[in-house]
Design an enzyme around this catalytic site. Structure first.
Site, PDB file in Angstrom:
ATOM      1  N   LYS A   1       1.818   0.147  15.032  1.00  0.00           N
ATOM      2  CA  LYS A   1       3.242   0.106  15.369  1.00  0.00           C
ATOM      3  C   LYS A   1       3.684  -1.104  16.207  1.00  0.00           C
ATOM      4  O   LYS A   1       4.875  -1.408  16.289  1.00  0.00           O
ATOM      5  CB  LYS A   1       3.629   1.376  16.155  1.00  0.00           C
ATOM      6  CG  LYS A   1       3.610   2.627  15.331  1.00  0.00           C
ATOM      7  CD  LYS A   1       4.888   2.781  14.524  1.00  0.00           C
ATOM      8  CE  LYS A   1       4.770   3.761  13.403  1.00  0.00           C
ATOM      9  NZ  LYS A   1       4.552   3.170  12.085  1.00  0.00           N
TER      10      LYS A   1
ATOM     11  N   TYR B   1      -8.956   5.402   7.803  1.00  0.00           N
ATOM     12  CA  TYR B   1      -9.005   5.770   9.223  1.00  0.00           C
ATOM     13  C   TYR B   1     -10.061   6.856   9.351  1.00  0.00           C
ATOM     14  O   TYR B   1      -9.925   7.931   8.746  1.00  0.00           O
ATOM     15  CB  TYR B   1      -7.646   6.309   9.696  1.00  0.00           C
ATOM     16  CG  TYR B   1      -6.578   5.248   9.841  1.00  0.00           C
ATOM     17  CD1 TYR B   1      -5.811   4.837   8.755  1.00  0.00           C
ATOM     18  CD2 TYR B   1      -6.322   4.664  11.080  1.00  0.00           C
ATOM     19  CE1 TYR B   1      -4.822   3.870   8.899  1.00  0.00           C
ATOM     20  CE2 TYR B   1      -5.326   3.693  11.233  1.00  0.00           C
ATOM     21  CZ  TYR B   1      -4.587   3.304  10.133  1.00  0.00           C
ATOM     22  OH  TYR B   1      -3.609   2.348  10.275  1.00  0.00           O
TER      23      TYR B   1
ATOM     24  N   HIS C   1       0.842  -1.206   0.000  1.00  0.00           N
ATOM     25  CA  HIS C   1       0.000   0.000   0.000  1.00  0.00           C
ATOM     26  C   HIS C   1       0.873   1.250   0.000  1.00  0.00           C
ATOM     27  O   HIS C   1       1.723   1.413   0.869  1.00  0.00           O
ATOM     28  CB  HIS C   1      -0.913   0.015   1.233  1.00  0.00           C
ATOM     29  CG  HIS C   1      -2.097  -0.904   1.112  1.00  0.00           C
ATOM     30  ND1 HIS C   1      -3.223  -0.781   1.883  1.00  0.00           N
ATOM     31  CD2 HIS C   1      -2.326  -1.938   0.276  1.00  0.00           C
ATOM     32  CE1 HIS C   1      -4.095  -1.719   1.537  1.00  0.00           C
ATOM     33  NE2 HIS C   1      -3.568  -2.440   0.568  1.00  0.00           N
TER      34      HIS C   1
ATOM     35  N   PRO D   1      -3.354   0.555  18.954  1.00  0.00           N
ATOM     36  CA  PRO D   1      -3.115   0.053  17.588  1.00  0.00           C
ATOM     37  C   PRO D   1      -3.304   1.073  16.470  1.00  0.00           C
ATOM     38  O   PRO D   1      -2.997   0.776  15.316  1.00  0.00           O
ATOM     39  CB  PRO D   1      -4.130  -1.092  17.449  1.00  0.00           C
ATOM     40  CG  PRO D   1      -5.156  -0.844  18.488  1.00  0.00           C
ATOM     41  CD  PRO D   1      -4.503  -0.092  19.588  1.00  0.00           C
TER      42      PRO D   1
ATOM     43  N   TYR E   1       4.153   7.025   9.934  1.00  0.00           N
ATOM     44  CA  TYR E   1       3.383   5.821   9.629  1.00  0.00           C
ATOM     45  C   TYR E   1       4.249   4.759   8.952  1.00  0.00           C
ATOM     46  O   TYR E   1       4.157   3.579   9.291  1.00  0.00           O
ATOM     47  CB  TYR E   1       2.179   6.182   8.743  1.00  0.00           C
ATOM     48  CG  TYR E   1       1.157   5.075   8.645  1.00  0.00           C
ATOM     49  CD1 TYR E   1       0.185   4.903   9.625  1.00  0.00           C
ATOM     50  CD2 TYR E   1       1.161   4.171   7.577  1.00  0.00           C
ATOM     51  CE1 TYR E   1      -0.753   3.878   9.550  1.00  0.00           C
ATOM     52  CE2 TYR E   1       0.233   3.149   7.491  1.00  0.00           C
ATOM     53  CZ  TYR E   1      -0.721   3.009   8.480  1.00  0.00           C
ATOM     54  OH  TYR E   1      -1.645   1.991   8.407  1.00  0.00           O
TER      55      TYR E   1
HETATM   56  P1  RFL Z   1       2.573 -11.596  21.745  1.00  0.00           P
HETATM   57  O1  RFL Z   1       2.064 -11.693  20.344  1.00  0.00           O
HETATM   58  O2  RFL Z   1       1.620 -11.213  22.808  1.00  0.00           O
HETATM   59  O3  RFL Z   1       3.243 -12.999  22.090  1.00  0.00           O
HETATM   60  C1  RFL Z   1       3.678 -13.322  23.404  1.00  0.00           C
HETATM   61  C2  RFL Z   1       3.629 -14.821  23.570  1.00  0.00           C
HETATM   62  O4  RFL Z   1       4.089 -15.166  24.875  1.00  0.00           O
HETATM   63  C3  RFL Z   1       3.228 -16.168  25.421  1.00  0.00           C
HETATM   64  N1  RFL Z   1       3.310 -16.128  26.894  1.00  0.00           N
HETATM   65  C4  RFL Z   1       4.009 -17.007  27.621  1.00  0.00           C
HETATM   66  N2  RFL Z   1       4.755 -18.068  27.272  1.00  0.00           N
HETATM   67  C5  RFL Z   1       5.336 -18.780  28.274  1.00  0.00           C
HETATM   68  N3  RFL Z   1       5.190 -18.465  29.585  1.00  0.00           N
HETATM   69  C6  RFL Z   1       4.450 -17.428  29.986  1.00  0.00           C
HETATM   70  N4  RFL Z   1       4.309 -17.120  31.264  1.00  0.00           N
HETATM   71  C7  RFL Z   1       3.823 -16.637  28.982  1.00  0.00           C
HETATM   72  N5  RFL Z   1       3.035 -15.548  29.015  1.00  0.00           N
HETATM   73  C8  RFL Z   1       2.728 -15.247  27.739  1.00  0.00           C
HETATM   74  C9  RFL Z   1       1.856 -15.805  24.873  1.00  0.00           C
HETATM   75  O5  RFL Z   1       0.977 -16.927  24.891  1.00  0.00           O
HETATM   76  C10 RFL Z   1       2.214 -15.362  23.461  1.00  0.00           C
HETATM   77  O6  RFL Z   1       2.171 -16.419  22.524  1.00  0.00           O
HETATM   78  O7  RFL Z   1       3.794 -10.560  21.836  1.00  0.00           O
HETATM   79  P2  RFL Z   1       4.963 -10.272  20.770  1.00  0.00           P
HETATM   80  O8  RFL Z   1       5.519 -11.550  20.202  1.00  0.00           O
HETATM   81  O9  RFL Z   1       5.857  -9.302  21.412  1.00  0.00           O
HETATM   82  O10 RFL Z   1       4.209  -9.572  19.529  1.00  0.00           O
HETATM   83  C11 RFL Z   1       3.612  -8.307  19.645  1.00  0.00           C
HETATM   84  C12 RFL Z   1       2.410  -8.184  18.723  1.00  0.00           C
HETATM   85  O11 RFL Z   1       1.574  -9.293  18.928  1.00  0.00           O
HETATM   86  C13 RFL Z   1       1.627  -6.874  18.962  1.00  0.00           C
HETATM   87  O12 RFL Z   1       2.504  -5.798  19.196  1.00  0.00           O
HETATM   88  C14 RFL Z   1       0.725  -6.488  17.755  1.00  0.00           C
HETATM   89  O13 RFL Z   1      -0.257  -7.453  17.548  1.00  0.00           O
HETATM   90  C15 RFL Z   1       0.072  -5.124  17.990  1.00  0.00           C
HETATM   91  N6  RFL Z   1      -0.879  -4.743  16.910  1.00  0.00           N
HETATM   92  C16 RFL Z   1      -0.420  -4.215  15.717  1.00  0.00           C
HETATM   93  N7  RFL Z   1       0.903  -4.063  15.481  1.00  0.00           N
HETATM   94  C17 RFL Z   1       1.360  -3.602  14.280  1.00  0.00           C
HETATM   95  O14 RFL Z   1       2.581  -3.453  14.105  1.00  0.00           O
HETATM   96  N8  RFL Z   1       0.493  -3.304  13.232  1.00  0.00           N
HETATM   97  C18 RFL Z   1      -0.854  -3.435  13.375  1.00  0.00           C
HETATM   98  O15 RFL Z   1      -1.571  -3.219  12.402  1.00  0.00           O
HETATM   99  C19 RFL Z   1      -1.355  -3.872  14.669  1.00  0.00           C
HETATM  100  N9  RFL Z   1      -2.679  -4.033  14.863  1.00  0.00           N
HETATM  101  C20 RFL Z   1      -2.246  -4.922  17.120  1.00  0.00           C
HETATM  102  C21 RFL Z   1      -3.138  -4.544  16.065  1.00  0.00           C
HETATM  103  C22 RFL Z   1      -2.761  -5.458  18.292  1.00  0.00           C
HETATM  104  C23 RFL Z   1      -4.112  -5.607  18.457  1.00  0.00           C
HETATM  105  N10 RFL Z   1      -4.566  -6.176  19.678  1.00  0.00           N
HETATM  106  C24 RFL Z   1      -5.510  -7.197  19.764  1.00  0.00           C
HETATM  107  C25 RFL Z   1      -3.863  -5.868  20.893  1.00  0.00           C
HETATM  108  C26 RFL Z   1      -4.503  -4.679  16.207  1.00  0.00           C
HETATM  109  C27 RFL Z   1      -5.001  -5.190  17.423  1.00  0.00           C
HETATM  110  C28 RFL Z   1      -6.486  -5.267  17.542  1.00  0.00           C
HETATM  111  C1  PHB Z   2      -5.307  -4.387  11.084  1.00  0.00           C
HETATM  112  O1  PHB Z   2      -5.474  -4.636   9.882  1.00  0.00           O
HETATM  113  O2  PHB Z   2      -5.543  -5.223  11.968  1.00  0.00           O
HETATM  114  C2  PHB Z   2      -4.847  -3.022  11.469  1.00  0.00           C
HETATM  115  C3  PHB Z   2      -4.441  -2.135  10.488  1.00  0.00           C
HETATM  116  C4  PHB Z   2      -4.020  -0.860  10.855  1.00  0.00           C
HETATM  117  C5  PHB Z   2      -4.005  -0.501  12.183  1.00  0.00           C
HETATM  118  C6  PHB Z   2      -4.400  -1.393  13.169  1.00  0.00           C
HETATM  119  C7  PHB Z   2      -4.821  -2.672  12.812  1.00  0.00           C
HETATM  120  O3  PHB Z   2      -3.626   0.765  12.523  1.00  0.00           O
END
Ligand code: RFL
Ligand code: PHB
Length: 394
Positions: A297, A201, A72, A293, A385
């Protein structure tokens, strides 16, 4: 058991670290609380920055992303019922982002780990970390009723916000900064064509909405909702109706609805823990920081932490240098605070804050008007971004 690096958590941070270390001939074991299927079932991020794409390539897992991901070069900002495009590519001298789901990234990393015959212990209970202040750290866990211990040189805390590593550090050794927003995001995944070929957005008087996607046939939509809302009280029809009300007439017309594959509510939080190194234990990714989110980032910050950490560990073994290890926390935190600032600012600009009253909405609209009609304003959004380069500030 003995390994060089014990990695706690098999989310994107832990899996990417495992892969980068493996490429450098360094041995690691990953210990994960959940099952592999559970980890894959969590629908999260969707937007990858160039630095994250480069890291996935470096880890040898970028092929499917390049084949199936969507490049994109811009996104739309919608306010006062009208859409305005932020031309990322033009404003940043040719940079783009990649729309490719976190689930797919995790899948590709898991497949690579399995193909290389590397050890991941899933469904490990009672994981605990010990003696990380000494030269002989240990990780303990229970599996199938038996207690196991791993001896290692380093522990990588990649265990997310609710993990055990940060929680094991004494309160006096860590400073935590936190802001919790008074609303959450209700997300919905559906096998319907996206309403627009790029992300939208939306700032509306009814609250924020985001139109994202996973492919040409799979959409991901989000609505700002009060944290008191329950996901089970949001029917699919109610979701689509509310989304429509937050969009402009053209998007409303284009919107294709269908059954939800997944619906969930995520809280919004800004959080940073300082420092990120405690003796031989390091925190990386969501274990150390959370961004709301809005700026997309979180996953990207996790990937860059992991790059800095893998480089530091590789330097330790290959060059017998502690420079990277000593510099790890400061190097990560500078980048993290920049992303925290952008995510907080973008969240504040796009969401409805009833406590700010009608003047709050008017001020947001004036700022949005400035951004989309000023090259400087738009460039500032675009630059943040698409993300900072890896060597930023050095
Ligand atoms: P995770 O993915 O939470 O993984 C951590 C893992 O550790 C395990 N764990 C344990 N294992 C052993 N012993 C324990 N005591 C433990 N406790 C926990 C867990 O089960 C898990 O498997 O962290 P990690 O790897 O640092 O990754 C980070 C990302 O997941 C997170 O930053 C992103 O998902 C955030 N995020 C977004 N980031 C972006 O860069 N671009 C996006 O578009 C974006 N959209 C989002 C998002 C996060 C969202 N939510 C639900 C918070 C959209 C949403 C809705
Ligand atoms: C997503 O597709 O899950 C998404 C995209 C952009 C954002 C957050 C989440 O800023």
């Amino acid at each position: 058991m003995r390994t060089q690096v014990a990695i706690i958590g098999a989310g994107p941070s832990g899996l990417l670290l495992g892969q980068l270390l493996h490429k450098a001939g360094i041995d690691a074991i990953i210990v994960e609380r959940q099952s592999g299927d559970y980890v894959l079932g969590r629908i999260r991020a969707g937007v990858l920055e160039q630095v994250t794409m480069d890291l996935l390539d470096e880890a040898g897992v970028g092929q499917r992303m390049h084949a199936e991901g969507l490049v994109h070069g811009g996104f739309d900002m919608l306010f006062k019922g009208e859409r305005h495009r932020i031309d990322l590519n033009r404003l940043t001298g040719g940079k783009n982002v990649m729309v490719y789901g976190q689930t797919e990234v995790t899948h590709d990393l898991m497949d690579a780990r399995q193909a290389a015959g590397l050890t991941t212990i899933y469904e490990a209970n009672q994981v605990s970390v010990h003696d990380y202040d000494s030269a002989k750290p240990r990780v303990r866990y229970e599996k199938n009723g038996q207690t196991h211990e791993i001896e290692c040189d380093f522990i990588a805390g990649c265990d997310g916000f609710h993990g055990v590593c940060r929680a094991s550090v004494p309160k006096r050794a860590i400073t935590e900064f936190e802001k919790i927003y008074p609303f959450g995001w209700l997300g919905m995944l559906s096998d319907t064509p996206p309403v627009h070929h790029e992300l939208i957005y939306a700032n509306s008087t009814r609250g924020f909405a985001l139109c994202s996607q996973r492919s040409h046939t799979r959409s991901r939509y989000y609505l700002q909702v009060p944290m008191t809302d329950k996901v089970e009280n949001w029917s699919d029809a109610a979701f689509w109706d509310e989304l429509r009300l937050r969009l402009d007439p053209a998007a409303r017309e284009q919107l294709v609805t269908g059954p939800a594959l997944e619906k969930s509510i995520a809280p919004l939080r800004s959080f940073v823990a300082e420092p990120m190194r405690f003796g031989q234990m390091f925190l990386a990714g969501d274990a150390a920081h959370i961004v709301p989110p809005t700026g997309a980032k979180g996953l990207n910050l996790a990937a860059t932490d992991v790059k800095y950490l893998s480089s530091a560990i590789i330097e330790h073994y290959q060059d017998k240098s502690e420079a990277g290890i000593n510099h790890y926390s400061a190097r990560c935190l500078r980048r993290i605070w920049r992303a925290e600032r952008f995510s907080w600012w973008f969240t504040s600009l796009m969401h409805n804050f009833p406590e700010n009253g009608p003047i709050g909405q008017k001020l947001q609209e004036a700022e949005l008007d400035y951004i989309v009609n000023s090259d400087v304003g738009a460039r500032s959004v675009a630059e943040n971004y698409v993300g900072l380069p890896l060597n930023f500030g050095e």
